[in-house]
Design an enzyme around this catalytic site. Structure first.
Site, PDB file in Angstrom:
ATOM      1  N   HIS B 228       0.826  -1.204   0.000  1.00  0.00           N
ATOM      2  CA  HIS B 228       0.000   0.000   0.000  1.00  0.00           C
ATOM      3  C   HIS B 228       0.864   1.259   0.000  1.00  0.00           C
ATOM      4  O   HIS B 228       0.531   2.252  -0.618  1.00  0.00           O
ATOM      5  CB  HIS B 228      -0.901  -0.015   1.238  1.00  0.00           C
ATOM      6  CG  HIS B 228      -1.959   1.026   1.218  1.00  0.00           C
ATOM      7  ND1 HIS B 228      -3.255   0.764   0.856  1.00  0.00           N
ATOM      8  CD2 HIS B 228      -1.910   2.343   1.491  1.00  0.00           C
ATOM      9  CE1 HIS B 228      -3.948   1.876   0.917  1.00  0.00           C
ATOM     10  NE2 HIS B 228      -3.160   2.849   1.300  1.00  0.00           N
ATOM     11  N   GLU B 293      -7.465   7.915  -4.918  1.00  0.00           N
ATOM     12  CA  GLU B 293      -7.065   6.806  -4.047  1.00  0.00           C
ATOM     13  C   GLU B 293      -8.111   5.715  -4.115  1.00  0.00           C
ATOM     14  O   GLU B 293      -9.229   5.941  -4.551  1.00  0.00           O
ATOM     15  CB  GLU B 293      -7.035   7.301  -2.593  1.00  0.00           C
ATOM     16  CG  GLU B 293      -5.774   8.032  -2.198  1.00  0.00           C
ATOM     17  CD  GLU B 293      -4.698   7.077  -1.713  1.00  0.00           C
ATOM     18  OE1 GLU B 293      -4.888   5.855  -1.850  1.00  0.00           O
ATOM     19  OE2 GLU B 293      -3.681   7.560  -1.208  1.00  0.00           O
ATOM     20  N   HIS B 295     -10.075   2.679  -1.649  1.00  0.00           N
ATOM     21  CA  HIS B 295     -10.315   2.218  -0.285  1.00  0.00           C
ATOM     22  C   HIS B 295     -11.189   0.971  -0.368  1.00  0.00           C
ATOM     23  O   HIS B 295     -12.335   0.972   0.042  1.00  0.00           O
ATOM     24  CB  HIS B 295     -10.983   3.328   0.530  1.00  0.00           C
ATOM     25  CG  HIS B 295     -10.452   3.417   1.923  1.00  0.00           C
ATOM     26  ND1 HIS B 295     -11.241   3.586   3.023  1.00  0.00           N
ATOM     27  CD2 HIS B 295      -9.183   3.331   2.395  1.00  0.00           C
ATOM     28  CE1 HIS B 295     -10.488   3.618   4.107  1.00  0.00           C
ATOM     29  NE2 HIS B 295      -9.249   3.469   3.761  1.00  0.00           N
TER      30      HIS B 295
END
Lengths: 263, 960
Positions: B228, B293, B295
């Site tokens: 990550h 991003e 998630h």
């Protein structure tokens, strides 16, 4: 020309303060954004102001209920000075979350003769139980003495809220705000007729979109006039060409004009 | 101290909308026995307050006396003819309760301080349900095991989150003498997700400094080295076997995506791939930054919390870019399983796609709206393979002054943590999101899930921007994955830093130094402040009730030093921490699959196919989602996500105007085609780039100022075929960026999106590349929407239509995949984009729409019902490739680089001339009658439909 001073009150979670300040400036006011903590520390600042605006947002996350915690804070720290501000003949505008605050402090509907410190009206969850961003037509009520609106001019504004349904505690209160000219704006269709969803987007009683007090100098409304101050904000500006009236400015222009002429 | 309980519920005569929504969800589960549901909010307040004050709290604060009642104490079970089941849902100990803080503030505004406030939700379910049904309702509708505890009946109270005080207990681990197997075992038992090679490198390091590590040192390395955080796969050296040909990369990212940016070397790129977001020029005084991003894993476990912290996290990226940018727009793209999946088919340990979708949308809505950032762009894709691994892409665009684009922290600056407090939430988020998911993840990694509190972040934003404008700090970054460990470690990388962990403000007592260091509690930023400015900084944050605390100091010793109460608990060399990760070499393989085109029957009428495509979840209207987002806050929207006569048609891209006094704008779009990836990941990636650019061009974005972002969401990359697809897509990114002269400025990857079912079956997501594009609009008054504007205007198609139905929606709705995936003629594509951008700039175009999913037929239908105007076109006038012979191919082929434009008669000659020598087909006209009519050129109407039924087909599927 007389200097018109407007205060846009910020608090945790308020998020329409910049564009509200800009709209007031476009209307010719000298507008300032201020955090509520600062105003509580220096309440005398209000003396030099003629317009007080409670802008939109999610004050304190709308935890408990929309506008509730900010209303509680205003009630306990600024209640008297805001009421004095109104009694001095000045103007108060509450937009979206600000409208919720004005209702939850009891400042609106501000029925004549009532103490106006307890709530008789509230703004609660949309019937759809969802946040909803859409444009709505608003018809000023002919009996309203609200100084912010042009009585005969239907306007078109965006709204964006999850809790916008205006309800009264009793049918008598609804009757009273209706007959005493407290309903400033109603949701209508483009021809001026009231109706069900989506014309009345949240299920408000009497299609109420905005309320004024007994003086006509306080206006609270769910839609956002500060989001329609330029033609490119109209959702169909690419179709309509030059023929667009920026309806949001009506409210700010009227406020500034009122101060110039009366205060 | 006394414990008070308040129950707030709607008065009779006022609708209980939450109860009603729960009832709807229960009905959706197929449980018809339930006749009604009532919902109640519960507040539990501990403090020295008397009955009279409790009454005031009940009446003045917690309830809205106009429409609610408040009962102090525990309401008895309501009398009813029917069976009533009481279910109370409490947040688990340690999970953030955003309402708690607000209520405490409000009570202190009323004149008293209380010790603690907790909230819960209580439901009374009426109807004769079995225990099994009750549990199903709880699990599927009311509560999430990961973050919530459920109490049935009426008596027990949840445990207090306070865990007692923490006493320092330094944990040393034995590492130096472990065997390889033992090292792997240690990594596993501590959930470090470090492999053998990495564990060996760590062992060597500690051997060289001649001591055993502490737990916090290993945890720091695991966070910093997680996939990550460092993208070790994309940066590794890779041997690709491409259809038998060997291609070697020393560092995949540098040689592809990033390499093209370096090669293009645009002077308007200010900062690329180095900060939290990519930064490009906007005007003389300000710059624009953009970051997207993902998630994914958290959203699979807790869709609401996962998505809201996803948006909260990406918003902090621009906030942490340079010396802080103000967010001006959000973009959200999701991938889910099919919403109509049968309950019985949902794998064990997985939530139903519909629940995931509703939760994700609600999470993004509540966080984004509260932050006051307009969500203006997005997309949603559906595929069965996303059921266990839903994808949640959140993007934020920010604006920052040109002279605040770079950080300049130095030794002696103080480390200040700003915003939310640290709790036990989000422990191991970075490492957890780097591995595969299994059906047991729900239990094991529940602590990796976090809950957001948007208002805390909004307060941080409000004050941070003021601090920036007063030059009060020298550097900053956000606390995201890896928590303080990553944020502080990164800021001190070139310097060195000392942190006193006991100084970090905590939500509750009992956290160990390691938990404090790696917690991913939300809404925190770290800034570095010169000592002589610290008082002003602390005063500024405190003036708006934002917590800011000095926790350490930057040094010049190039070491990370951690202490707790004066005892050193860890020390690592920055060089080893950031560069000690072993380099990998990986094997990748891509052999183009042997696929065939289906044998489709030619027909005379394709209206049914068109309606099926319009109704397919990927194409269907997303209005239900879009309206739940505030897309107009900040007053900056120019092209909104919905357009057309009735404000409900799909815009190609969004345009915002970030400065009130300037007509300059920013266009934001995306492109993504996971269906093509099954056939060929290279062409999938180029299609995504072409699509994102088409979308920008259609609204009036400047084609010469487009910057791109890549987000790779891939399956398990230790499998050579899956990694091979990634390599091919990366190569396409390079080729596309160079061809369009559009540099990549930022990117992110989320690999290992694989789900292992309880029977051991491995399900990998489709290779999914999201391309986001951003461009400058020089004058927003020239922007365009896609709705037809006037009858008698000319309709033209720019570009060439080929026989490219592979992976198309036409094939999909008919149950086929095909082989002829759409390709991109790079030279022609870039020329077309530039020309159309020029034509729009000159005011020659009335409307423009990207021709993509569903092909020409869908584009025409959308433009027609958006403008409430008809279409009459002749397919024989369409410029096509040789093999594009049939009407269905012409209608539904998804060939790239095609645009449908509407040109008014008085601009026609100039347009025709301007577009020379590009392939432009003048296929027909906009008409007054509200019909879509397409002739095959031989007098046969292959499409002939009223617009209402087409629009209806498009609107219905997702009109929840």
């Amino acid at each position: 020309m007389k200097q018109v001073n407007a205060l846009v009150l910020r608090a945790a979670g308020i998020n329409c303060d910049y564009e509200t300040q800009y709209a007031l400036e476009l209307a010719g006011a000298n507008a300032q954004r201020m955090h509520i903590n600062e105003l509580i520390k220096k309440p005398e600042i209000l003396e030099s102001m003629q317009i007080l605006v409670f802008p939109g947002g999610f004050s304190y996350g709308d935890d408990i209920a929309a506008g509730k915690i900010l209303a509680n804070q205003v009630q306990h720290h600024l209640g008297d000075i805001v009421r004095k501000f109104i009694d001095d003949g000045k103007l108060v505008l509450g937009i979206c979350n600000g409208f919720q605050v004005l209702v939850k402090t009891g400042i609106l509907p501000g029925l004549a003769g009532a103490d106006n410190k307890t709530q008789t009206v509230t703004i609660t969850n949309n019937d759809s139980a969802k946040f909803d961003d859409r444009w709505v037509y608003l018809q000023p009520s002919s009996s309203s003495k609200c100084v912010f609106i042009n009585k005969d001019q239907r306007i078109y504004l965006p709204m964006a809220h999850g809790e916008g349904k205006v309800v009264t505690k009793t049918p008598e209160i609804l009757e009273s705000i209706k007959s005493n000219g407290h309903i400033a704006l109603r949701y209508v269709d483009e021809n001026g007729n009231t109706g069900d969803f989506p014309i009345n987007p949240n299920g408000s009683m009497e299609s109420i979109a905005g309320l004024t007090d007994s003086t006509g100098r306080v206006l609270g409304l769910m839609p956002h006039p500060e989001r329609f101050v330029r033609k490119t904000q109209h959702p169909r500006w690419t179709r309509l060409g030059g023929e667009i009236s920026v309806d949001g400015m009506i409210i700010f222009n009227n406020a500034v004009k009122y101060v110039e002429e009366n205060l | 101290m006394k414990h008070w309980r308040f129950e707030v519920y709607d008065r009779e005569g006022f609708t209980d909308v939450h109860g009603k929504a729960v009832l709807d969800d229960i009905r959706e589960l197929g449980i018809d026995e339930v006749t009604a549901v009532s919902s109640t909010r519960v507040f539990m307040i501990d403090g020295d307050i008397d009955e009279a004050f409790a009454q005031r709290i009940a009446q003045e604060l917690l309830s809205d006396t106009v429409c609610q009642e408040c009962f102090i104490g525990r309401m008895p079970v309501p009398e009813s003819q029917q069976k009533a089941t009481i279910i109370e849902v409490h947040l688990k100990s340690g999970v953030t309760d955003p309402v708690s803080g607000s209520v405490m503030t409000a009570i202190s505004d009323m004149g008293k301080d209380v010790e603690q406030v907790r909230t819960a939700r209580k439901f009374v379910i009426y109807g004769d349900i079995t225990e099994q049904q009750r549990d199903l309702i709880t699990r599927r509708v009311l509560a999430n095991d990961c973050i919530e505890d459920v109490i049935y009946g009426v008596d027990s109270e949840p445990p207090s989150p306070h865990l007692g005080d923490y006493k320092l207990e330094l944990k040393k681990l034995e590492l130096i003498n472990l065997s390889k197997d033992q090292l792997v075992e240690l990594s596993k038992s501590m959930d470090l997700f470090l492999d053998e090679k990495e564990m060996l490198a760590i062992q060597d390091y500690f051997k060289s400094i001649n001591r055993e590590p502490t737990d916090v040192e290993l945890e720091t390395l695991a966070q910093t080295w997680s996939e990550h955080c460092v993208h070790k796969t994309l940066k590794s050296s890779i041997d690709l076997d491409f259809n038998g040909e060997k291609i070697t990369f020393k560092n995949l990212l540098k040689e592809t995506v990033f390499g093209s940016t370096q090669e293009l070397n645009k002077d308007w790129c200010i900062s690329v791939f180095e900060d939290n977001a990519g930064v490009i020029e906007f005007d003389e005084s300000d710059a624009i930054c953009f970051k997207v991003e993902t998630h994914n894993h958290p959203s699979a476990l807790d869709p609401y919390g996962g998505a809201s912290t996803g948006i909260g996290g990406v918003v902090r990226d621009p906030m942490g870019t340079g010396l802080g940018a103000k967010p001006i727009a959000n973009s959200d793209v999701f991938c889910f399983g099919m919403p109509d999946m049968k309950l019985a088919d949902v794998p064990k340990g997985v939530l139903h796609p519909r629940r995931v979708m509703k939760g994700v949308v609600a999470g993004v809505r509540d966080y984004g709206n509260r932050m006051g950032i307009p969500t203006v762009n997005g997309a949603i894709y559906f595929d069965d393979r996303y059921t266990a691994n839903p994808l949640v892409f959140c993007g934020t665009v920010g604006m920052l002054p040109n002279d605040k684009c770079f950080k300049h922290g130095k030794p002696g600056d103080l480390v200040v943590v700003v915003g939310g407090r640290t709790g036990r939430d989000g422990i191991h988020g970075a490492t957890f999101s780097s591995g595969s998911m299994t059906h047991e993840h729900e239990d094991i990694f529940s602590h990796a899930v976090q809950i957001g509190n948007a208002i805390v972040e909004k307060k941080v934003l409000d004050t941070l921007i003021q601090a920036r404008d007063r030059d009060l700090f020298t550097s900053l970054t956000d606390c995201g994955a890896g928590g303080l460990s990553s944020a502080v470690g990164e800021m001190g990388e070139k310097l060195g830093v000392k942190v006193d962990l006991e100084k970090v403000p905590l939500k509750y007592s009992g956290l160990s130094y390691t938990e404090i260091w790696i917690s991913e509690a939300q809404e925190r930023m770290v800034i570095s402040v010169e000592p002589d400015k610290i008082d002003e900084v602390l005063a500024l944050f405190s003036s708006e009730d934002v917590e800011a605390v000095v926790i350490g100091e930057f040094t010049d010793d190039k070491k990370l030093t951690l202490s707790y109460d004066g005892t050193q608990v860890g020390q690592l060399d920055m060089e080893f921490l950031h560069d000690g990760i072993p380099k990998y070499s990986r094997q990748a393989k891509w052999h183009t699959p042997n696929l065939v085109e289906p044998d489709m029957q030619e027909k005379n009428d394709y209206v049914l196919d068109l309606k099926k495509i319009l109704s397919s979840y990927n194409v269907a209207s997303k209005e239900w989602v879009i309206r739940q987002y505030d897309h107009e806050v900040q007053g900056n929207s120019v092209i909104k996500p919905l357009c057309g006569v009735t404000n409900d048609a799909p815009s190609d891209a969004a345009v915002v105007m970030p400065k009130f006094d300037s007509d300059k704008g920013v266009a934001i779009s995306c492109g993504m085609n996971p269906l093509y990836g099954d056939i060929d990941p290279y062409w999938m990636a180029l299609s995504g780039i072409d699509e994102a650019i088409r979308n920008i061009v259609c609204v009036g974005g400047n084609s010469k100022r487009i910057a791109l972002l890549d987000n790779f969401c891939w399956g398990n990359c230790s499998k050579p075929e899956i990694l091979g697809a990634l390599v091919r897509a990366s190569q396409a990114c390079k080729d596309g960026a160079l061809a369009f002269s559009a540099p990549f400025i930022s990117g992110k990857d989320s690999l290992n999106n694989e789900f292992i079912m309880d029977d051991g079956t491995e399900v990998n997501i489709p290779s999914t590349l999201l391309i986001s594009a951003i461009s400058i609009v020089d004058d927003v008054n020239k922007c365009l929407t896609m709705d037809f504007k006037a009858a008698a205007n000319n309709i033209c198609v720019v570009g060439i239509t080929s026989n490219e139905l592979g992976g198309s929606h036409y094939y999909q709705v008919n149950g086929h995949k095909g082989a002829n995936v759409p390709k991109v003629d790079l030279e022609l594509a870039a020329k077309i984009a530039e020309k159309i951008s020029g034509a729009i700039e000159k005011g020659l175009v009335a409307s423009a729409h990207d021709c993509s999913e569903g092909g020409l037929a869908v584009a025409l239908a959308e433009m027609a019902f958006a403008g409430d105007l008809g279409v009459d076109v002749d397919l024989s006038k369409l410029i096509r490739s040789e093999k594009c012979t049939r009407a269905d191919i012409a209608l539904f082929s998804e060939s790239n680089s095609r645009y449908v434009l509407e040109i008014a008669p008085d601009k026609f000659a100039e347009f025709e001339d301007f577009m020379q020598p590009l392939p432009v087909s003048y296929i027909g006209k906009v008409t007054q009658d509200k019909k879509l009519v397409v002739d095959d050129g031989r007098g046969n109407k292959v499409l002939n439909s009223d617009l209402d039924s087409l629009k209806d087909a498009w609107q219905k599927p997702l009109a929840w």
